[in-house]
Design a protein around this motif. Structure first.
Motif, mmCIF file in Angstrom:
data_model
loop_
_atom_site.group_PDB
_atom_site.id
_atom_site.type_symbol
_atom_site.label_atom_id
_atom_site.label_comp_id
_atom_site.label_asym_id
_atom_site.label_seq_id
_atom_site.Cartn_x
_atom_site.Cartn_y
_atom_site.Cartn_z
ATOM 1 N N ARG A 1 9.396 34.085 22.568
ATOM 2 C CA ARG A 1 8.512 33.542 21.537
ATOM 3 C C ARG A 1 9.158 32.268 21.009
ATOM 4 N N SER A 2 8.351 31.210 20.921
ATOM 5 C CA SER A 2 8.888 29.905 20.533
ATOM 6 C C SER A 2 8.187 29.373 19.292
ATOM 7 N N PHE A 3 8.972 28.659 18.476
ATOM 8 C CA PHE A 3 8.482 28.117 17.220
ATOM 9 C C PHE A 3 8.983 26.685 17.077
ATOM 10 N N ALA A 4 8.195 25.862 16.417
ATOM 11 C CA ALA A 4 8.575 24.474 16.167
ATOM 12 C C ALA A 4 8.335 24.157 14.700
ATOM 13 N N PHE A 5 9.138 23.226 14.172
ATOM 14 C CA PHE A 5 8.991 22.919 12.749
ATOM 15 C C PHE A 5 9.461 21.506 12.438
ATOM 16 N N SER A 6 8.904 20.966 11.372
ATOM 17 C CA SER A 6 9.458 19.815 10.650
ATOM 18 C C SER A 6 9.606 20.283 9.209
ATOM 19 N N GLY A 7 8.530 20.113 8.424
ATOM 20 C CA GLY A 7 8.564 20.616 7.054
ATOM 21 C C GLY A 7 8.112 22.049 6.944
ATOM 22 N N HIS A 8 7.321 22.520 7.935
ATOM 23 C CA HIS A 8 6.918 23.919 8.003
ATOM 24 C C HIS A 8 6.936 24.351 9.467
ATOM 25 N N LEU A 9 6.859 25.653 9.685
ATOM 26 C CA LEU A 9 7.064 26.219 11.023
ATOM 27 C C LEU A 9 5.786 26.847 11.552
ATOM 28 N N ILE A 10 5.514 26.628 12.848
ATOM 29 C CA ILE A 10 4.385 27.280 13.513
ATOM 30 C C ILE A 10 4.863 27.900 14.820
ATOM 31 N N GLU A 11 4.131 28.900 15.314
ATOM 32 C CA GLU A 11 4.447 29.459 16.628
ATOM 33 C C GLU A 11 3.762 28.607 17.703
ATOM 34 N N VAL A 12 4.498 28.331 18.782
ATOM 35 C CA VAL A 12 3.965 27.485 19.860
ATOM 36 C C VAL A 12 4.031 28.203 21.207
ATOM 37 N N SER A 13 4.195 29.512 21.177
ATOM 38 C CA SER A 13 4.345 30.281 22.419
ATOM 39 C C SER A 13 3.143 30.119 23.343
ATOM 40 N N ASP A 14 1.931 30.255 22.800
ATOM 41 C CA ASP A 14 0.725 30.150 23.626
ATOM 42 C C ASP A 14 0.597 28.766 24.260
ATOM 43 N N ILE A 15 0.958 27.748 23.503
ATOM 44 C CA ILE A 15 0.877 26.384 24.035
ATOM 45 C C ILE A 15 1.814 26.239 25.237
ATOM 46 N N LEU A 16 3.030 26.746 25.108
ATOM 47 C CA LEU A 16 4.005 26.618 26.188
ATOM 48 C C LEU A 16 3.661 27.514 27.372
ATOM 49 N N ASP A 17 3.034 28.653 27.101
ATOM 50 C CA ASP A 17 2.671 29.580 28.176
ATOM 51 C C ASP A 17 1.520 29.056 29.028
ATOM 52 N N LYS A 18 0.558 28.381 28.392
ATOM 53 C CA LYS A 18 -0.705 28.076 29.058
ATOM 54 C C LYS A 18 -0.834 26.635 29.532
ATOM 55 N N GLN A 19 0.033 25.734 29.072
ATOM 56 C CA GLN A 19 -0.138 24.326 29.394
ATOM 57 C C GLN A 19 1.056 23.778 30.168
ATOM 58 N N GLU A 20 0.795 22.698 30.889
ATOM 59 C CA GLU A 20 1.866 21.995 31.588
ATOM 60 C C GLU A 20 2.797 21.366 30.551
ATOM 61 N N PRO A 21 4.074 21.141 30.917
ATOM 62 C CA PRO A 21 5.056 20.682 29.928
ATOM 63 C C PRO A 21 4.642 19.460 29.123
ATOM 64 N N GLU A 22 4.197 18.396 29.787
ATOM 65 C CA GLU A 22 3.878 17.163 29.060
ATOM 66 C C GLU A 22 2.725 17.369 28.080
ATOM 67 N N THR A 23 1.694 18.097 28.518
ATOM 68 C CA THR A 23 0.553 18.378 27.642
ATOM 69 C C THR A 23 0.982 19.238 26.470
ATOM 70 N N ALA A 24 1.805 20.239 26.741
ATOM 71 C CA ALA A 24 2.293 21.130 25.685
ATOM 72 C C ALA A 24 3.102 20.357 24.653
ATOM 73 N N MET A 25 3.982 19.483 25.126
ATOM 74 C CA MET A 25 4.808 18.706 24.205
ATOM 75 C C MET A 25 3.958 17.831 23.299
ATOM 76 N N ARG A 26 2.949 17.162 23.868
ATOM 77 C CA ARG A 26 2.085 16.295 23.056
ATOM 78 C C ARG A 26 1.357 17.092 21.984
ATOM 79 N N GLU A 27 0.850 18.266 22.349
ATOM 80 C CA GLU A 27 0.114 19.067 21.364
ATOM 81 C C GLU A 27 1.033 19.559 20.257
ATOM 82 N N ILE A 28 2.224 20.025 20.631
ATOM 83 C CA ILE A 28 3.169 20.522 19.626
ATOM 84 C C ILE A 28 3.559 19.405 18.661
ATOM 85 N N MET A 29 3.867 18.229 19.207
ATOM 86 C CA MET A 29 4.283 17.129 18.347
ATOM 87 C C MET A 29 3.128 16.664 17.451
#
Length: 288
Positions: free
Chosen positions: A152-180
């Motif tokens: 299970r993966s999470f990303a944060f700046s000022g607040h935290l969200i789970e990004v597991s589904d994004i990383l599981d279902k998308q190609e790396p570059e697309t996933a990175m853009r959405e998370i950022m």
């Protein structure tokens, strides 16, 4: 006091000359080597380059190198193991299995060594101060989702969200853009982000979980909430902190790394692709 203008100019000229000399030496070395050797040399130089100080033209090269590292991790650790650890001979089961042959041990039974299925929780800082480095962190986290079943993966700046589904279902570059786009480039608040994790996701941490924190531990002088990292550490199998800054910077300015470190089992500098590959490889290998 600063150096006199003439001396400063001489120093600047000498520094420019040194840079030109280094570029020329590297260029000559690349000419001397064949194509394969040239690529190996370029990659080795890149593997040891600081992730946070790459020139623009090097960023895409580094992303390609990180993708190659991720591919090696998948190839090394995703393949099913052909042989299992047999452990110790189970005498009682062996005797029962061979009762028909007068207990002559034609067939053997072994006590299998129990190995926990890996559980990994990755918490990645994607704030503005580490935005360039976090791109590479996210690429490696994406590979963990392909290597380990329970991540299970999470990303944060000022607040935290789970990004597991994004990383599981998308190609790396697309996933990175959405998370950022969702949570990246902001002002980091470790305390608030740890509070988000504690409130919503703490139950995902069990005595079988390795928690990986990827970030510079710079809190913008806000409350670091070390009490929450301690709570996470008490629930987890281990906590591993991967910091992209050099150790000399830990504890200076708004860096809270010395206050977080006591609640981590492992704290490692991951300022280069080589260090990052070694750290992630060690984490995954611990479960093999």
């Amino acid at each position: 006091k600063g150096a006199p203008p003439a001396e400063a100019e001489r120093l600047a000229a000498a520094l420019d000359g040194l840079r030109d000399s280094v570029r020329e030496m590297v260029s000559q070395a690349l000419v001397l080597y064949g194509r394969e050797e040239t690529e190996n040399l370029r990659n080795e130089i890149l593997r040891n380059a600081p992730l946070a100080r790459l020139e623009r033209r090097q960023v895409e090269q580094m992303k390609a190198l990180i993708r190659a590292i991720a591919r090696r991790l998948r190839e090394r650790y995703s393949k099913p193991r052909k042989r299992q650890r047999r452990g110790h001979l189970d005498v009682r089961r062996t005797i029962r299995k061979n009762a028909a042959w007068g207990s002559v041990p034609f067939l053997t039974a072994w006590k299998r060594r129990h190995r926990d299925r890996p559980k990994i929780v990755a918490i990645c800082d994607v704030s503005g101060s580490v935005a360039q480095v976090s791109d590479f962190f996210l690429l490696l986290i994406h590979s963990l989702h392909e290597v380990v079943d329970d991540v299970r993966s999470f990303a944060f700046s000022g607040h935290l969200i789970e990004v597991s589904d994004i990383l599981d279902k998308q190609e790396p570059e697309t996933a990175m853009r959405e998370i950022m786009s969702k949570v990246g480039f902001g002002s980091s608040d470790y305390g608030n982000s740890f509070a988000d994790f504690e409130k919503r996701y703490l139950r995902s941490v069990t005595p079988k979980t390795t928690v990986i924190v990827l970030g510079d531990a710079r809190t913008n002088n806000l409350d670091p909430r070390t009490d929450l990292l301690r709570e996470i550490s008490e629930r987890a199998k281990r906590v591993v902190w991967l910091n992209p800054e050099g150790r000399m910077g830990w504890g200076w300015g708004d860096s809270e790394m010395p206050r977080y470190a006591p609640f981590c089992n492992v704290v490692r500098q991951c300022a280069t692709a080589k260090q990052l590959e070694r750290a992630v490889s060690d984490i995954v290998a611990a479960y093999q």
